[in-house]
Design a protein around this motif. Structure first.
Motif, mmCIF file in Angstrom:
data_model
loop_
_atom_site.group_PDB
_atom_site.id
_atom_site.type_symbol
_atom_site.label_atom_id
_atom_site.label_comp_id
_atom_site.label_asym_id
_atom_site.label_seq_id
_atom_site.Cartn_x
_atom_site.Cartn_y
_atom_site.Cartn_z
ATOM 1 N N GLU A 1 -62.800 73.328 -60.211
ATOM 2 C CA GLU A 1 -62.814 72.935 -58.810
ATOM 3 C C GLU A 1 -64.258 72.797 -58.302
ATOM 4 N N MET B 1 -57.739 77.749 -52.404
ATOM 5 C CA MET B 1 -58.022 76.605 -51.547
ATOM 6 C C MET B 1 -57.377 76.794 -50.186
ATOM 7 N N THR C 1 -66.694 72.727 -51.908
ATOM 8 C CA THR C 1 -66.599 71.821 -50.767
ATOM 9 C C THR C 1 -67.814 72.090 -49.881
ATOM 10 N N LYS D 1 -60.327 68.008 -54.743
ATOM 11 C CA LYS D 1 -60.435 69.327 -55.361
ATOM 12 C C LYS D 1 -61.363 69.342 -56.568
ATOM 13 N N ASN E 1 -62.018 73.975 -51.192
ATOM 14 C CA ASN E 1 -62.023 74.917 -52.304
ATOM 15 C C ASN E 1 -62.729 76.206 -51.884
ATOM 16 N N LEU F 1 -58.491 69.783 -47.193
ATOM 17 C CA LEU F 1 -58.602 70.587 -48.404
ATOM 18 C C LEU F 1 -60.013 71.171 -48.509
ATOM 19 N N GLN G 1 -55.784 64.373 -53.106
ATOM 20 C CA GLN G 1 -56.002 65.817 -53.123
ATOM 21 C C GLN G 1 -56.710 66.247 -54.406
#
Length: 979
Positions: free
Chosen positions: A766, A847, A769, A692, A791, A789, A688
């Motif tokens: 971060e 997130m 994504t 991130k 961001n 996940l 994770q």
């Protein structure tokens, strides 16, 4: 819904003295009257509990407290895994699951049409239960699946959860142990009429609907247990200590064979046998009037009729004359468990067992604490009492350090038992234990939740509450000689079971295979007449209370440092914390220095001396380093505040390097780092962080092996000395007002020089994504776990209300869209959820997170199911209204008190908020509509890129399927952990 071991080698339960101990005590039972109702009580009981026995035998225990407008409730049955039929083990546990499915009055659209189909399903399961031919079984199961699909059209999944959510209930759950099955709710005190109406109906005549999908969920829970090395080790202890008792002959979750062959008929028979009023108890603690409450409970449950309960009979266990050694294998780090057998709860020995366990392990000054943990001879160790009706146990746990064998761990633990038998422990240790028990009692009495839990455990264990209260009185009369005599009688080097939990592949595991299940209909936007009638029951409103950061928190200065205080007006306990605006990101060595700190002393006093002195004062200290914050905290009895502060300040300012302790600490770190690589939770957390922040992230921002080898003790001690001289904020919750505190609290720095300004170090940002990717880590396990996940954007206070409602509606509980779709309708997982996570600080990004754990052969279905929900938000007006009502009632009845006010204020400050954000959420909730949720979902979740963090056995995963999602990156453990 889960199973529980009352104590595993990692949980210390405060199981106090038991019934049947013929000793004089200042605590004696008295009788009182509430109108027509008689009750028993114990004068001087800090819980003010009243014990009623209704005409039908139902036990009711009420503990009133006005602290919060809520009530913690337990409905407990004195039956669990031990009372499962030998040919249907696991039954008590999956009956617990079925008690959430409703009755003929709720959970059904049309009971008259549903019932014949359910009867047919029950008959089919009886056939299935008896047939052995594989092809015939498959044919019957196809029919079960088909008829279940028809029956599901008349079912209302999770209507129980809707009923409770509409009340503002929290913590809706249940658990099954060896001798208890307990149903849990925490409700606003204004909805008690609704609560009792629902619970009375719930236990009237439960219907086993949606059975095949729920049974598949139980399968998933069983498969999870097969991946749980700790659970396998404790079950091996039980089976070896109790070959004649169902504690050892059966497991709570049941055997794979029995789970594959369920019988609804057997479940109904079990229910009618054990779910009777003279075997059940209702336990409540919270804001209510007992006289009114007992009348309402009697009216609601008077329909129940008592019945004789079968007596559980077993052959007495034979003495253990030589060690029984078992071995368990699995991927988790190695450990050793040792178990000694003792008499059961209603014996004098149970009292002595708890005292003896505290002498061995109390977290600070026990023999094992000082001689094995503090001296770093073991990575971790402890002794834990486990008290049950028929027998009790003392379980010892030992985790090896670097280069140690499990045989060496066993010898070290046996050495400490020899010291106990020889009386080689401090003469005043019993006195210290009494002081700490007093503190613990104050803490638990202050919490309505803890009160209810303690009273519930006493009921299901059938121990006498007056004896519970008199525990410390009896403790004070015991001497070292009493303990030594007891230890010599029950503990020696031969009469134990040892379970060696080794690393390796467990070839004995036989997982429950995935049956073919057709997804059932989810009737989200329908309700039973019963739900409508319950909603119409009147209830008073609760006026919410907000934290006022200007009035509720006193702000001042002490030696130039900010001090924030909230006065404790309830009891004599205090908490004080030095908070530093720096953490592991600023200095990689800071977390290591704080870890080393617990093994240090000063030039004049050893580390063991400080641990013992803190324990004598019934005080404790804790140090922690986060990414950007560090805290040094103390707590205890305020009468010992000055001495506790003197000890922590002295230790922090004057600690000296100890080379022997440092070398042991480095070995400890190396073993801990190795163990982390064998723990799937840590591996998933590392994936994770990778998703991130990228390849370089906070999780792997640590020392390399080479850097660790070059580390010097003086480097860490220097950091600790500087910490005492660094700018900080002081948080205090205790009996003193701020003026009293500042007069009594000396400066931490203890000189006239300027405080050091925290130095800022690396900051992690971060990563956006931008494309789908699969981050894959191999782990030897039967299931596969996936975490999505993504961001998102920086913190926006205006979106807090929509985020709160969205999380509750979409993926936050048993009634949420995610839970209903993936677990209830499709039986893909035991655990699944999704949420939008707010950042911790205003400059950070939020997130999207989603999770499911499932069997490897369900991976495609699980991926597709969650992705569908992430891309398309189902509309359910009823679910939305339930989520809104639940949030409003929870917020209105929520009371942020005690030291939580301080932490609430600091959380708001980090996010740039100047007022309690709950007020904004509460006021905005009524105006939010599905269109708002849909717009938020489209903006933040739908058709977006995600990082898929996947952990599982590569050989059981289809790589081609994963590659269809996005680029698959196999992440090595070195990349994840940074060493």
């Amino acid at each position: 819904m889960n199973t529980t071991f009352k104590s595993i080698a990692f949980i210390l339960l405060l199981v106090w003295a038991s019934a049947g101990i013929a000793q004089s005590s200042s605590y004696t039972w008295k009788e009182g009257k509430d109108g027509a109702y008689s009750y028993m009580y114990v004068p001087g009981d800090p819980t003010a509990a009243r014990f009623y026995k209704l005409d039908n035998g139902l036990t009711v225990i009420l503990s009133p407290t006005k602290k919060e407008p809520r009530i913690q409730t337990y409905i407990a049955t004195k039956a669990g895994g031990k009372t499962d039929p030998k040919d249907h083990t696991g039954l008590a546990h999956y009956l617990e699951h079925m008690l959430f499915k409703g009755t003929s009055k709720f959970g059904s659209l049309d009971w008259e049409k549903e019932k014949p189909l359910l009867d047919e399903i029950e008959a089919l399961y009886e056939q299935y239960n008896k047939v052995e031919d594989a092809q015939a079984r498959k044919a019957i199961y196809r029919e079960i699946d088909s008829v279940s699909g028809l029956a599901a059209k008349f079912a209302i999944p999770n209507e129980y959860d809707k009923l409770m959510s509409n009340m503002g209930a929290e913590g809706t759950n249940a658990f099954t142990s060896y001798e208890q099955t307990v149903y849990i709710e925490d409700i606003p005190n204004t909805v008690i009429d609704k609560y009792l109406t629902v619970q009375a109906e719930r236990f009237r005549d439960p219907v086993l609907r949606l059975f095949h999908t729920e049974l598949e969920t139980v399968y998933e829970e069983k498969n999870m247990s097969l991946d749980n090395d700790n659970r396998k080790a404790i079950e091996a202890i039980f089976s070896s200590l109790f070959p004649n008792n169902n504690y050892g002959k059966q497991t709570i979750l049941g055997s794979v064979e029995h789970l594959r062959n369920p019988s609804l008929k057997a479940i109904n028979e079990y229910y009618s046998t054990y779910y009777v009023p003279n075997n059940m108890g209702i336990i409540m603690s919270g804001d209510f009037e007992p006289a009114e409450m007992i009348r309402k409970i009697d009216q609601a449950f008077a329909y129940m009729r008592p019945k004789a309960i079968p007596v559980y009979r077993f052959d007495a266990e034979q003495p253990i004359n030589k060690p029984v050694v078992r071995e368990v294998k699995g991927p988790n780090p190695e450990l050793l468990l040792m178990g000694f057998r003792f008499p059961g709860a209603a014996t004098e020995e149970a009292q002595m067992l708890n005292l003896m366990a505290s002498i061995l392990t109390n977290g600070s000054a026990g023999l094992i604490d000082l001689n094995l943990v503090k001296s770093q001879k073991l990575l971790g160790a402890g002794a834990f009492p486990y008290v049950l009706k028929d027998y009790s146990m003392l379980i010892l746990q030992g985790n090896p350090s670097q280069g140690q064998s499990l045989d060496q761990v066993r010898e070290l633990l046996l050495t400490e038992l020899a010291k106990l038998r020889d009386g080689n422990f401090s003469d005043d240790l019993i006195t210290s234990i009494i002081n700490n028990e007093r503190k613990s009692q104050i803490m638990r009495t202050a919490s309505y939740k803890s009160r209810a839990e303690d009273l519930m455990n006493a009921f299901t264990s059938e121990v006498d509450w007056a004896d519970e209260l008199a525990y410390m009185d009896r403790l004070a009369k015991l001497t070292k000689d009493d303990v030594v005599t007891f230890a010599k009688k029950y503990l020696n080097e031969q009469n134990y079971v040892a379970v060696f939990k080794r690393q390796g592949t467990d070839a004995t595991v036989d997982k429950v295979e995935k049956p073919t299940i057709t997804p059932i209909t989810i009737n989200r936007d329908v309700q039973s007449d019963f739900l409508g009638k319950v909603n119409e029951i009147s209830e008073a409103s609760i006026t919410p209370q907000w934290v006022n950061y200007e009035k509720d928190i006193s702000k001042g200065k002490l030696d130039g440092q900010e001090i924030l205080t909230v006065q404790n007006q309830e009891n004599e306990l205090f908490n004080l914390s030095y908070q530093y605006d720096m953490g592991g990101w600023d200095n990689k060595l800071l977390p290591l220095a704080l870890g080393y700190f617990q093994f240090l002393g000063t030039a004049n006093h050893s580390s063991e001396y400080f641990s013992t002195e803190f324990y004598k004062l019934a005080s404790s200290f804790r140090v922690s380093a986060g990414d950007e914050e560090t805290a040094v905290s103390i707590s205890g009895l305020n009468e010992n505040f000055t001495e506790t502060v003197r000890l922590i300040q002295q230790l922090l300012r004057e600690c000296v390097a100890d080379q022997d302790a440092f070398e042991a600490y480095k070995g400890r770190l190396k073993r801990s780092r190795l163990n982390a690589k064998n723990d799937k939770k840590n591996i998933l957390a590392g994936l994770q962080a990778y998703a991130k922040y990228g390849t370089k992230n906070p999780f792997n921002y640590t020392l390399t092996d080479a850097e660790l080898d070059q580390l010097h003790a003086e480097d860490l001690v220097s950091i600790l000395h500087d910490l005492a001289k660094t700018e900080h904020t002081i948080l205090y919750y205790g009996p003193w007002e701020q003026q009293q505190l500042t007069a009594a609290l000396p400066s931490l720095k203890n000189n006239n020089g300027a405080y050091l300004t925290p130095k800022r170090g690396k900051r992690f940002i971060e990563k956006p994504t931008t494309a789908n990717q699969v981050l894959l880590a191999h782990y030897d396990m039967k299931q596969v776990e996936i975490f999505w996940l993504r961001n998102t954007e920086r913190y926006d206070v205006e979106k807090a209300p929509i985020i709160s409602l969205f999380n509750s509606y979409f993926g936050g509980g048993m009634g949420s869209i995610v839970f209903q779709t993936l677990r209830e309708a499709r039986a893909l997982a035991y655990t699944t959820y999704a949420y939008y996570g707010q950042p911790r600080k205003k400059e950070n990004h939020g997130m999207v997170g989603a999770y499911i754990a499932t069997q490897s052969d369900k991976l495609n279905e699980a991926l597709a199911g969650m992705n569908d929900l992430l891309n398309t938000l189902p509309e359910s007006p009823m679910a939305l209204e339930t989520a809104r009502i639940s949030l409003r009632k929870s917020i209105a009845s929520d009371r942020i008190g005690n030291e939580n006010k301080l932490h609430n204020y600091l959380t708001a400050k980090r996010l740039g908020n100047t007022t309690d954000i709950r007020k904004n959420i509460y006021e905005r909730l009524p105006s939010l509509q599905y269109t708002d949720l849909k717009a938020f979902h489209a903006e933040q979740l739908a058709d977006k890129a995600y990082s898929y963090c996947v952990i599982g056995d590569e050989e059981s995963l289809n790589m081609e399927d994963l590659q269809k999602i996005g680029e698959v990156k196999k992440i090595s453990l070195e990349e994840i952990f940074g060493y």
